[in-house]
Design a protein around this motif. Sequence first.
Motif, PDB file in Angstrom:
ATOM      1  N   THR A 252       6.410   9.722 -12.749  1.00 27.81           N
ATOM      2  CA  THR A 252       6.545   8.275 -12.632  1.00 27.81           C
ATOM      3  C   THR A 252       7.959   7.894 -12.223  1.00 27.81           C
ATOM      4  O   THR A 252       8.165   7.048 -11.340  1.00 27.81           O
ATOM      5  N   GLY A 253       8.938   8.532 -12.829  1.00 28.19           N
ATOM      6  CA  GLY A 253      10.333   8.265 -12.466  1.00 28.19           C
ATOM      7  C   GLY A 253      10.627   8.634 -11.018  1.00 28.19           C
ATOM      8  O   GLY A 253      11.270   7.871 -10.293  1.00 28.19           O
TER       9      GLY A 253
ATOM     10  N   VAL B   8       4.325   5.744  -5.569  1.00 32.05           N
ATOM     11  CA  VAL B   8       4.453   5.847  -7.028  1.00 32.05           C
ATOM     12  C   VAL B   8       3.313   6.686  -7.600  1.00 32.05           C
ATOM     13  O   VAL B   8       3.515   7.521  -8.486  1.00 32.05           O
ATOM     14  N   THR B   9       2.111   6.513  -7.079  1.00 34.80           N
ATOM     15  CA  THR B   9       0.927   7.159  -7.644  1.00 34.80           C
ATOM     16  C   THR B   9       0.890   8.660  -7.406  1.00 34.80           C
ATOM     17  O   THR B   9       0.550   9.430  -8.313  1.00 34.80           O
TER      18      THR B   9
ATOM     19  N   SER C 218      11.506   7.010  -5.469  1.00 35.55           N
ATOM     20  CA  SER C 218      11.105   7.141  -4.073  1.00 35.55           C
ATOM     21  C   SER C 218      10.767   5.770  -3.471  1.00 35.55           C
ATOM     22  O   SER C 218      11.161   5.454  -2.343  1.00 35.55           O
ATOM     23  N   ALA C 219      10.046   4.953  -4.215  1.00 33.98           N
ATOM     24  CA  ALA C 219       9.693   3.610  -3.747  1.00 33.98           C
ATOM     25  C   ALA C 219      10.946   2.755  -3.586  1.00 33.98           C
ATOM     26  O   ALA C 219      11.094   2.031  -2.598  1.00 33.98           O
TER      27      ALA C 219
ATOM     28  N   GLY D  84       0.817  -1.212   0.000  1.00 36.23           N
ATOM     29  CA  GLY D  84       0.000   0.000   0.000  1.00 36.23           C
ATOM     30  C   GLY D  84       0.846   1.254   0.000  1.00 36.23           C
ATOM     31  O   GLY D  84       0.586   2.209  -0.747  1.00 36.23           O
ATOM     32  N   ILE D  85       1.884   1.271   0.827  1.00 37.82           N
ATOM     33  CA  ILE D  85       2.768   2.438   0.881  1.00 37.82           C
ATOM     34  C   ILE D  85       3.475   2.634  -0.452  1.00 37.82           C
ATOM     35  O   ILE D  85       3.557   3.748  -0.975  1.00 37.82           O
ATOM     36  N   LEU D  86       3.967   1.546  -1.022  1.00 35.23           N
ATOM     37  CA  LEU D  86       4.654   1.647  -2.311  1.00 35.23           C
ATOM     38  C   LEU D  86       3.725   2.155  -3.398  1.00 35.23           C
ATOM     39  O   LEU D  86       4.119   2.954  -4.245  1.00 35.23           O
TER      40      LEU D  86
END
Length: 93
Positions: A79-80, A46-47, A85-86, A40-42
């Motif tokens: 997106t990058g 990204v989103t 960040s993820a 969920g955090i990932l």
Amino acid sequence: MSGELPPPDKPLAEAVRLRAERRRRAGRLPTVTRNLGQIGILGWQVTVPMLVGLAIGRWLDHRLASGIFWTAPLLIVGTGLGCWSAWAWIQRQ
């Protein structure tokens, strides 16, 4: 002055005991629950940058009447950044 220590502060001792108990319970979470939380955090990591890039690109394109000239590149940049960040978050875990 007999050298005796005063009795411990009861509210402080209770707070420390409660915190230790919470940590013990948190350590017993099932692995599935932790994995779902990480997914969920990932997903949000990204989103959110993708949506921010999309929103800024749409706003710029609307203000400059430039079609999707800014939307597409800022979506890719978002997106990058989200993927980076993820990846960084996973490395810290």
